[in-house]
Design an enzyme around this catalytic site. Structure first.
Site, PDB file in Angstrom:
ATOM      1  CD  GLU A   1      -2.782  -0.577   2.706  1.00  0.00           C
ATOM      2  OE1 GLU A   1      -2.668   0.524   3.288  1.00  0.00           O
ATOM      3  OE2 GLU A   1      -3.495  -1.491   3.141  1.00  0.00           O
TER       4      GLU A   1
ATOM      5  CD  GLU B   1     -12.170   1.431   0.462  1.00  0.00           C
ATOM      6  OE1 GLU B   1     -12.626   0.459   1.089  1.00  0.00           O
ATOM      7  OE2 GLU B   1     -10.952   1.617   0.283  1.00  0.00           O
TER       8      GLU B   1
ATOM      9  CE  LYS C   1     -10.344   2.210   5.004  1.00  0.00           C
ATOM     10  NZ  LYS C   1      -8.959   2.127   4.525  1.00  0.00           N
TER      11      LYS C   1
ATOM     12  CD  GLU D   1      -7.654   5.493   7.141  1.00  0.00           C
ATOM     13  OE1 GLU D   1      -8.041   4.459   6.581  1.00  0.00           O
ATOM     14  OE2 GLU D   1      -6.450   5.769   7.302  1.00  0.00           O
TER      15      GLU D   1
END
Length: 361
Positions: free
Chosen positions: A265, A319, A322, A328
């Site tokens: 990541e 997203e 999250k 995030e």
């Protein structure tokens, strides 16, 4: 107007087809997280990634809908086994059952290359979980071997960069002393199974935590004086490569020189809380765009110039579910409707309707 735009996009794709080929030759990796309630169907995502020439995808689970949607494509998958399964997977029978259910039905048509057992386990606070990590990896590998799949699919785990106790200069990279006993055994496993060591590395965190000391240009792959490691005399013009080499040094300090480090990541958020300095669309565009150009050039790090860096960008989509700070939910290259959050030169297409449904009509 729309037709003219489409024509320009197609022209750009034709003009830059060479760079698309080089992205494919190394295989740009992307993390496809799904902690959201507004994402397109996996079959539409398969079409989008096909249009982008992205050939490697990392999941955090083994979602059957995703694995089925990518059947008969060239995309290679890393699938994940959540931390909540670790204790169960220390049992060889349970591991065999999991592979029979989550891997076996798909591998004839979908390329599954890797299973990550747990994510950032060693930097959590659960020592019980830490003690399950290596046994679960060993048992999963044994189950793959029993089914004749261990040469085809490798087993590893993804670590937070926080497992390092020291990362500066890169030649002095060392793991946290309290984690050494776990990491030493995991490294022995990697050496025996010829599997890579995965690290989640985010220069954004280093910059956010210390914007006075850390150069933003250095973190973003922008022109910068950088730093020279006084021990090796190697020059670093960006933080990510310094972080990767620090991990290599930490591994070498524990006696291994035969294990490849891959970045499972890395990314930069386009939005954050007021306290999250540097989380802007422009910085995210610079980080991921500059990183993409480095990947196109098959670059290695200063300490390993002949080994192209192997990277999975985080993440494909924003997203919305999250937990945690605003950042995030804002690491995506794309909004869920398929429009880019910022332009880094990847021209893709998300069909309006479900692609598999349209083929059946």
């Amino acid at each position: 107007m729309a037709m003219a735009t489409l024509f320009r996009v197609l022209l750009l794709i034709l003009i830059f087809s060479d760079s698309f080929v080089s992205i494919r030759s190394l295989g740009l990796g992307i993390n496809y997280g799904q902690i959201a309630n507004n994402l397109p169907s996996p079959s539409r995502v398969a079409y989008l990634l096909g249009s982008l020439n992205i050939s490697r995808v990392k999941l955090y689970d083994a979602d059957p809908n995703v694995l089925s949607a990518f059947a008969n494509t060239d995309v290679e998958f890393v699938i994940g086994l959540g931390n909540e399964y670790l204790q169960k997977m220390t049992d060889p029978i349970q591991a065999q059952v999991w592979i029979q259910q989550h891997v076996r039905p798909y591998i004839s048509q979908t390329k599954i290359k890797c299973i990550t057992v747990g994510n950032e386990v060693l930097t959590g606070n659960n020592t019980q979980l830490m003690s399950y990590l290596l046994p679960a990896m060993q048992t999963m590998n044994g189950a793959l071997a029993n089914l004749g799949l261990s040469k085809e699919i490798y087993v590893t785990t993804a670590h937070s960069f926080g497992i390092l106790g020291n990362s500066f200069p890169p030649s002095a990279g060392a793991f946290r002393q309290d984690l050494t006993e776990y990491i030493q055994s995991i490294l022995n496993f990697h050496s025996e199974t010829h599997s890579p060591f995965l690290i989640n590395a985010y220069p954004f965190f280093a910059y956010k935590d210390n914007p006075q000391q850390v150069s933003l240009n250095y973190a973003l792959f922008q022109p910068d004086p950088g730093m020279t490691d006084s021990v090796t005399n190697l020059h670093y013009d960006n933080m990510l490569y310094a972080q990767i080499d620090a991990v290599y040094s930490a591994i070498k300090a524990l006696g291994h020189t035969d294990i490849q480090v891959k970045v499972s990541e890395t990314g930069w958020p386009s939005k954050g809380d007021p306290s999250e300095v540097g989380a802007t669309p422009e910085n995210a565009r610079l980080y991921n765009g500059n990183l993409l150009r480095r990947i196109e050039q098959n670059q290695g790090t200063p300490a390993r110039p002949s080994v192209p860096v192997d990277i999975y960008v985080f993440a494909l989509f924003n997203e919305d579910q999250k937990p945690g700070p605003v950042s995030e939910r804002n690491y995506g290259l794309y909004y869920p409707d398929g429009s880019p959050v910022y332009n880094i030169g990847l021209q893709g297409y998300l069909p309006r309707m479900d692609y598999s449904a349209s083929k059946k009509m």
